[in-house]
Each structure stands twice: as C-alpha cells, then as structure tokens.
Design an enzyme around this catalytic site. Structure first.
Site, PDB file in Angstrom:
ATOM      1  N   GLY A 140       0.790  -1.275   0.049  1.00 35.39           N
ATOM      2  CA  GLY A 140       0.176  -0.066   0.006  1.00 35.39           C
ATOM      3  C   GLY A 140       0.829   1.230   0.138  1.00 35.39           C
ATOM      4  CE  LYS A 168      10.746  -1.282   3.070  1.00 37.36           C
ATOM      5  NZ  LYS A 168      10.207  -1.142   4.468  1.00 37.36           N
ATOM      6  CG  ASP A 221       4.865  -4.863  13.099  1.00 38.17           C
ATOM      7  OD1 ASP A 221       4.083  -5.746  13.521  1.00 38.17           O
ATOM      8  OD2 ASP A 221       4.764  -4.516  11.924  1.00 38.17           O
TER       9      ASP A 221
END
Length: 523
Positions: A53, A72, A167
């Site tokens: 996304g 990225k 995370d």
C-alpha cells in the site's frame, strides 16, 4: 522514455546516461515502474521485488560501487501524506542507528529531483521466516534456537540505544544462508519502531491508534499502554513458540479471539501444543517467564532471555554446530534503565508510600477495543482505554507478586503467576465493532498504509464497515471507497477497483489523488 535534464534529449528506457553530456537520464513518468531507470543518480533499478500500500521495493545496483541494494520507493500519491513520509523518516533514522550484523543496514535516504522519496537498504538474498514456517512447519529445536538467539541479539542492539521495534513477527525476520549452510538472520522494518526516552518526542501514532500485528503483540501493546523493551521480548517469545510448535500458544479461530485470550487466558504449554515432540527440560520455564501477562514479571533484557534459552537447550558459544551470537554484558542494566525511563514517563511522580500494584481491570480493555482484521498488517483502534474505575473487576483473585525472571542460565522452575479466574467475555465483544467516527480517517489511512495482496480481503471488509457506518462524513466515506478500490486492485480485480475509485472521486472531487487514479483507470 527517459529525458536528459541538461539537453532534454529523449532516450529509450534501457539507456542510463546521456551520451552528449554524461548526465543521468530521468524518467518521463516518475512513479511508474522504475525498472531500467536510475534513482537519485546512483541506483540502477534491476527488477521489482514487491509492492504494497505504501509503495514498491526494487532491486538496484549502485552505478559506481556495483553494490546491490533494496530500494523502497514511496507511492507518488502518498508523498504529501505527512504520516507516510514520517514513517519513511523513522525507518531510516531508527535502523541506521543500529550497527549490528543481524539488523538490515540502511545505506541512503532522500528525495529525487522528480519528487520520489526513496530508502536504500541492504539487499538480503533470502526469504522471510513466515515462508519457511509455512513450508516446513515446526523447525528442529537447534535450528529454531539458532534463529532465535540471532533475533534476540539484534533486538538487544536496538534496545541498547533506546529503540523498541514494536512489530516483531516472522514477516520481519529475513533468513539468508551462510557459507556453511546455516541460517543468517536479518531483522527488518523499523518503520513503526520507537525511541524510548523520558519524553515523547518521537510520536509514532496518533492518539488511540495502535499499529502492529495483533497475532504477535504483547498484552500491553494490545491495551494501548506505553511500551518498553519487554514488549519486544514477549513478541520474541511468541516467535520462538511458533518456530518450536508451528502454532501460537493461544488456540483460536480468529485474530480477535486470539487477542482476547492473550488478555484473559494463560498461554498453551509446548507439550500441549505438540505432544508428539520432545522439548529440552527447562525450556518451558524460560518461555513462561517471557510470556507473563504483566511486563513486571517478564525478562528485562533480550540478551538474558537468549542466554537462558541457549543454556537449557545446550547451545553454547564455540560448540560444534551453531555459534551463539555475542550479547552485551551490561545488557540487563541498560535495559533496566530504558524500562525505568518508560515507567517514569507513564507513572509521573513516585508515590509517597509504597503499595502493591493495582490489578488492571480487563473490562475497559476488552469492551473498548475495536479490531480491524487487516491480516499480517492489522491495525487496532483502542477506545475508552483510560477508564479504570466505576466497574466491577472481572479478575477477582487478589494480586500476588510473581517471582522475578530467571537471572542465571541454570534451569529453574517455571514462574507461576497467580491463577486467574477465566474472564467471561461480555456479549459486546461478539457484536460488530463500533466505529468512533472522529477517528475513522486515521484508521482508513492506516489500512491503506498496511495494504498488500495478502491483506486485501480483510482491509476490504474493514473499509466497507466504515463506508456503511451511519453518519460517516462524505470525506471519510470517500476515503473508505478509495481504500476499497485499492484493496480490489491488490486482489487483481481492476474493474471493481476502478468503480470504487470513481465513487471516491464523486464523493470528494477536491482530492486530487482520487482523480489521478481514476484518470489511470479511464486511460
């Protein structure tokens, strides 16, 4: 086509430099597929590795050094989103501070003349631990412990300089192969990591929004509490349990049920999860100390946790087989300092007289949690977490302080916290989650932020729930339609995706990104 920024001559995409003046050629359509182009005048893009996304990830080669990197690139439609750009900045700032062989290195970060925001990092020729577990199931104990101690050492390196990953999960543990065929670990994605300091200068999420992967979150993270390194230790213990057994220690059919169990039930034992396997004596005790519901009773450092696991499994530095990564001798004290800083920020001035800690009521946590099942990148919006009084406690057993976590490598009896009466889940938890409309926009932003092919179905369901919510504003309804459209794109349903993007543009014609995507649909 590419264009020379000096003489404006156009060239095919396979040409890298202008033969007239030697300038690096620039894409005529930045933001499209970058394969064959040169990013930031130095990274020649070789192929696309994946996308989500937020943007795309490419394999690139430095034009002068010849070093391969993973690049990225932020989606052009998100370069004006301060939260998305801030996450890119955080990943660059946090990961670049950690110098450790088991942490994916950050090489470069910036913005090109064409407006592309990029992050250049170490290219890991391997696969995520998730893929290994899906293919092979439970791993042999020696291999699981080898991977575990490398991850623990990487976390300790981060904790030593005040960074909590927040995370940690198999998706963010990359495995490459060493020359001897052993697993070489690289911990990745510090995009939502946070520096633990006495203040809150590095704010990662907006008030009430907890980001992470619910299956691997600690209880305090699920509750929206302030986090310290012990939260990562809990997540690390879950990863170890899954490597050992092929499953998580909370048996449930849905992510939401799993999270409720983590707040109310005791974790499954290794032997109960896999009665067909034999585990080293003492291993369960170390897991018990790492998986306690209260962080007060948990290991205080990843290095100590790794040392105890290595001790009970017979893994020692220099032994034949797998070498134990070097951990820092002062890790326990350094982590205690970070824990105390975090606690000070949460608790404020010390009380006049010492008292037994109050047991947390589970009612506000369970009733106040709205869970958005966004798969591996799920987000959770927590409401009403600040209400502590006024209701009867579900947990009626008085709190008994548990023994401190093990502080030697000698196997000890499992830490046995007071047995809690199983909480009866209120009926409200089984009903559809309630959306607090004032926070719908930030939740939708995060759904888009986390969208990728394997989370598309659940992101779609969550966005639909907001889209159909009564009294939702037109702006939020339009954003929900846009998220739904993007979820369909990720699921390779272009026609449905374009229909929903068209709906978003009709509801909110002032938002340019809706019109831009719609134009691509109609082009």
């Amino acid at each position: 086509m590419k264009t020379c920024p000096v003489c404006s001559t156009e060239y095919p995409d396979d040409v890298r430099f202008c033969p007239n003046d030697g300038q690096t050629l620039r894409s005529s359509s930045p933001g499209q597929d970058l394969v064959g182009q040169v990013v930031a005048d130095r990274y020649h893009v070789l192929k696309k590795l994946g996308e989500g996304g937020m943007g795309q990830v490419y394999l690139a080669e430095h034009v002068k050094m010849g070093r391969k990197s993973a690049i990225k690139v932020l989606n052009p439609t998100m370069v004006y989103d301060p939260d998305a750009v801030a996450r890119f900045n955080r990943e660059a700032a946090n990961a670049s501070r950690i110098s450790h062989p088991s942490v994916c290195a950050i090489y470069d970060f910036g913005e090109t003349a064409e407006g592309l925001i990029y992050l250049a990092m170490e290219f890991v020729e391997g696969e995520p631990l998730t893929d290994v577990l899906e293919r092979e199931g439970a791993l042999p104990v020696a291999r699981a412990v080898n991977i575990f101690v490398q991850v623990a050492d990487a976390l300790q390196a981060a904790h030593d300089i005040g960074i909590v990953h927040r995370d940690l999960k198999p998706d963010n543990i990359m495995l490459a192969r060493g020359r001897d065929g052993s697993d070489v670990v690289k911990v990745v994605d510090f995009g939502i990591a946070k520096a633990v300091t006495g203040d809150d200068t590095q704010k990662v999420t907006k008030t009430g929004l907890v980001i992470g992967t619910p299956e691997f979150m600690s209880p305090e993270q699920l509750s929206g509490d302030t986090l310290d390194p012990r939260s990562d230790i809990y997540s690390l213990a879950l990863v170890l349990f899954k490597m050992m057994t092929g499953k998580l220690p909370f048996a449930a059919s849905t992510v939401q049920e799993t999270m409720v169990q983590r707040l109310t039930d005791e974790p499954l034992k290794l032997a109960a999860a896999r009665p067909d396997r034999r585990f080293p004596p003492g291993l369960q005790a170390t897991l018990d100390a790492a998986l306690t519901r209260s962080p007060v009773d948990r290991y205080r450092s990843a290095a100590k946790f790794a040392s105890d696991v290595a001790g009970v499994t017979g893994l020692t530095r220099g032994s034949s087989g797998i070498p134990l990564p070097v951990t820092r001798g002062d890790a326990e004290e350094r982590t205690k300092l970070l824990v105390s800083l975090s606690a000070a920020a949460l608790q404020g001035p010390p009380p006049v007289a010492a008292a037994l800690p109050k047991q947390r009521s589970l009612v506000p946590v369970i009733v106040g949690a709205v869970v958005v099942l966004a798969g591996a990148g799920a987000a959770m919006l927590v409401f009403g977490g600040g209400q502590r009084g006024g209701g009867a406690l579900l947990d009626t057993v008085p709190h008994v302080p548990a023994a401190p976590p093990p502080d030697t490598a000698v196997p000890r009896a499992p830490v046995q916290p007071a047995r809690r009466t199983p909480a009866r889940i209120p009926a409200v938890i089984r009903r559809k989650p309630r959306i607090e409309l004032a926070r719908a926009h930030e939740l939708l932003d995060d759904l888009l932020f986390k969208l990728e092919p394997r989370t598309a179905a659940m992101v779609l369901d969550s966005a639909r729930h907001i889209y159909t919510a009564p009294d939702v504003t037109l702006v939020d309804k339009a954003l929900a339609a846009f998220v739904i459209g993007n979820a369909y794109f990720q699921a390779n349903e272009r026609e449905k995706g374009c229909d929903w993007v068209k709906t978003a543009a009709l509801l909110d014609p002032a938002t340019r990104s809706y019109r831009d995507v719609l134009a691509q649909c109609q082009g």
